[in-house]
Design an enzyme around this catalytic site. Structure first.
Site, PDB file in Angstrom:
ATOM      1  N   SER A 127      71.059  61.177 -85.960  1.00 40.29           N
ATOM      2  CA  SER A 127      71.280  62.626 -86.001  1.00 40.29           C
ATOM      3  C   SER A 127      71.021  63.262 -84.640  1.00 40.29           C
ATOM      4  CB  SER A 127      70.448  63.283 -87.094  1.00 40.29           C
ATOM      5  OG  SER A 127      69.094  62.962 -86.953  1.00 40.29           O
ATOM      6  N   ASP A 171      63.173  62.461 -80.260  1.00 40.16           N
ATOM      7  CA  ASP A 171      64.483  61.830 -80.421  1.00 40.16           C
ATOM      8  C   ASP A 171      65.543  62.521 -79.565  1.00 40.16           C
ATOM      9  OD1 ASP A 171      63.032  60.471 -82.294  1.00 40.16           O
ATOM     10  OD2 ASP A 171      63.933  61.475 -84.011  1.00 40.16           O
TER      11      ASP A 171
HETATM   12  C1  GLA Z   1      61.184  61.104 -86.372  1.00 41.61           C
HETATM   13  C2  GLA Z   1      61.139  62.471 -85.707  1.00 41.61           C
HETATM   14  C3  GLA Z   1      60.428  62.401 -84.351  1.00 41.61           C
HETATM   15  C4  GLA Z   1      59.070  61.713 -84.471  1.00 41.61           C
HETATM   16  C5  GLA Z   1      59.197  60.408 -85.254  1.00 41.61           C
HETATM   17  C6  GLA Z   1      57.862  59.800 -85.547  1.00 41.61           C
HETATM   18  O1  GLA Z   1      61.990  60.242 -85.620  1.00 41.61           O
HETATM   19  O2  GLA Z   1      62.449  62.970 -85.511  1.00 41.61           O
HETATM   20  O3  GLA Z   1      60.290  63.689 -83.811  1.00 41.61           O
HETATM   21  O4  GLA Z   1      58.127  62.548 -85.031  1.00 41.61           O
HETATM   22  O5  GLA Z   1      59.886  60.579 -86.494  1.00 41.61           O
HETATM   23  O6  GLA Z   1      57.238  59.416 -84.369  1.00 41.61           O
END
Ligand code: GLA
Length: 389
Positions: A127, A171
């Site tokens: 995403s 991310d």
């Molecule tokens: C998901 C969220 C991130 C982070 C991870 C855990 O990927 O999008 O922001 O919090 O989980 O580290």
């Protein structure tokens, strides 16, 4: 309508009458530093060589005409109409466009075609790749200089209020800033980052998919985030200046834990020790000390399983299968957890056997199949300039 038989570029041209420009953004794997980004902590992810690609051309109006090539679906969005949430991929597109405009980047209408080989729902940030690729395309078409941090923040904001995941910035930040051959040490408090060389000839990074998708992963994720906020509120009673769990020092940890109920104390212990592990992991990478780096992954998994309770039986089985394989330096769950993928550091000489043996061991333990990918640290979002014939 996109059809899997015609190539994406041909579908775009046939539909919109022009070749368009091509953009792409990568998925990511987090090496270490899990569930700390929304606590202002440190994370150490890298982009992988699987990408979301976007073909794009400008329109004269303020509409987005979008083909989701892999799904054979289309959507028409209007930049001037309030977005209607649909619970589908459209929300990511609408959300990032909305938040870029809100951040002051006026956009124009666009024709878009999106296709991706980042596995969806596996914890590899498909995403974020979509938000960042589409956002970059819209900024580029509108002639804006690319502000990578603003782009990442617009993607995160889209997740918060168009999708409903109260994620941190990791991310989208990686998708926007990554560089080939490098991992990123990201300080989520200052948003400073260092690019750390990662030499795949010395150590292979392998991603393995449990095949398990947690139906309630979003609500479980948001629940963990809320627990951290509740813990912070409690700790502030004695430490009014505390602005995030990042500020809880290892020296103050025992005193802090004594002020919290049992589950909240475990969550905080994970956050504080995980941030220390990221620092230690960065030092191990710099020294090419793969044994130490791998041991830190293994510690991280234990902490996520026991203290943060973000693992599941399938993740634990896949980590155990990997750890038992010769030449595996360490393994742990990666991403939000509750299903999805593991990340493994493997000695190159042992790689072939690892790729053969781990799926067998995992299937024996769980009855499930796994898919493994050897991933290379890759570039963040950008435009692909077609080669001249
Ligand atoms: C998901 C969220 C991130 C982070 C991870 C855990 O990927 O999008 O922001 O919090 O989980 O580290």
């Amino acid at each position: 309508m996109g059809s899997a038989s015609a190539a994406p570029a041909d579908v775009f041209k046939a539909r919109f009458g022009t070749a368009g420009r091509q953009f792409s953004a990568p998925g990511r794997v987090n090496l270490i530093g899990e569930h700390v980004d929304y606590n202002d902590g440190l994370a150490l992810p890298m982009a992988i060589d699987r990408r979301t690609r976007v073909w794009a051309s400008p329109r004269g109006d303020r509409r987005l005409s979008v083909i989701a090539y892999d799904l054979g679906e289309e959507a028409e969005l209007d930049l001037d109409a309030p977005a209607r949430l649909t619970g589908t991929w459209r929300d990511y597109v609408a959300g990032v466009a909305f938040h870029l405009e809100r951040a002051g980047f006026r956009l124009g209408g666009a024709n878009l075609l999106v296709t991706s080989d980042v596995p969806a729902g596996a914890g590899l940030s498909s995403s974020a790749a979509l938000e960042v690729a589409v956002g970059f395309a819209l900024l580029a078409l509108a002639g804006h200089d690319i502000d990578r941090l603003a782009l990442a923040c617009a993607g995160q904001a889209a997740e918060h209020d168009f999708v409903g995941t109260r994620c941190g910035l990791m991310d989208q930040f990686v998708a926007a800033h990554a560089r080939a051959g490098r991992a990123i040490r990201l300080d989520c408090r200052t948003r400073d980052f260092d690019l750390i060389p990662l030499d795949a000839t010395q150590c292979a990074v392998v991603v393995a998919d449990t095949g398990k998708r947690h139906r309630l992963a979003t609500s479980a994720y948001n629940a963990r985030r809320r627990e951290c906020e509740t813990a912070l509120t409690t700790l502030r009673q004695k430490r009014p200046a505390l602005s995030s769990l990042r500020e809880v020092t290892p020296a103050d940890l025992d005193a802090a834990l004594a002020e919290l109920s049992a589950p909240l104390a475990r969550r905080v212990r994970h956050v504080v020790t995980e941030i220390e592990r990221v620092e230690a992991f960065a030092r191990a990478l710099a020294a090419s000390d793969w044994t130490r780096a791998g041991a830190l992954l293994t510690d991280s998994h234990r902490s996520l399983r026991e203290d943060y309770e973000a693992s599941c039986a399938e993740l634990d089985a896949l980590v155990a299968a990997a750890q038992a394989a010769p030449g595996c330096h360490g393994a742990r769950m990666t991403g939000g957890g509750f299903g999805g993928c593991t990340v493994n550091l493997v000695a190159p000489a042992a790689l072939e056997a690892f790729l053969r043996e781990v799926p067998l061991a995992y299937e024996r333990a769980t009855g499930r199949a796994t898919r493994l990918w050897v991933v290379a640290p890759s570039d963040g979002v950008g435009e692909t300039i077609p080669e001249r014939a």
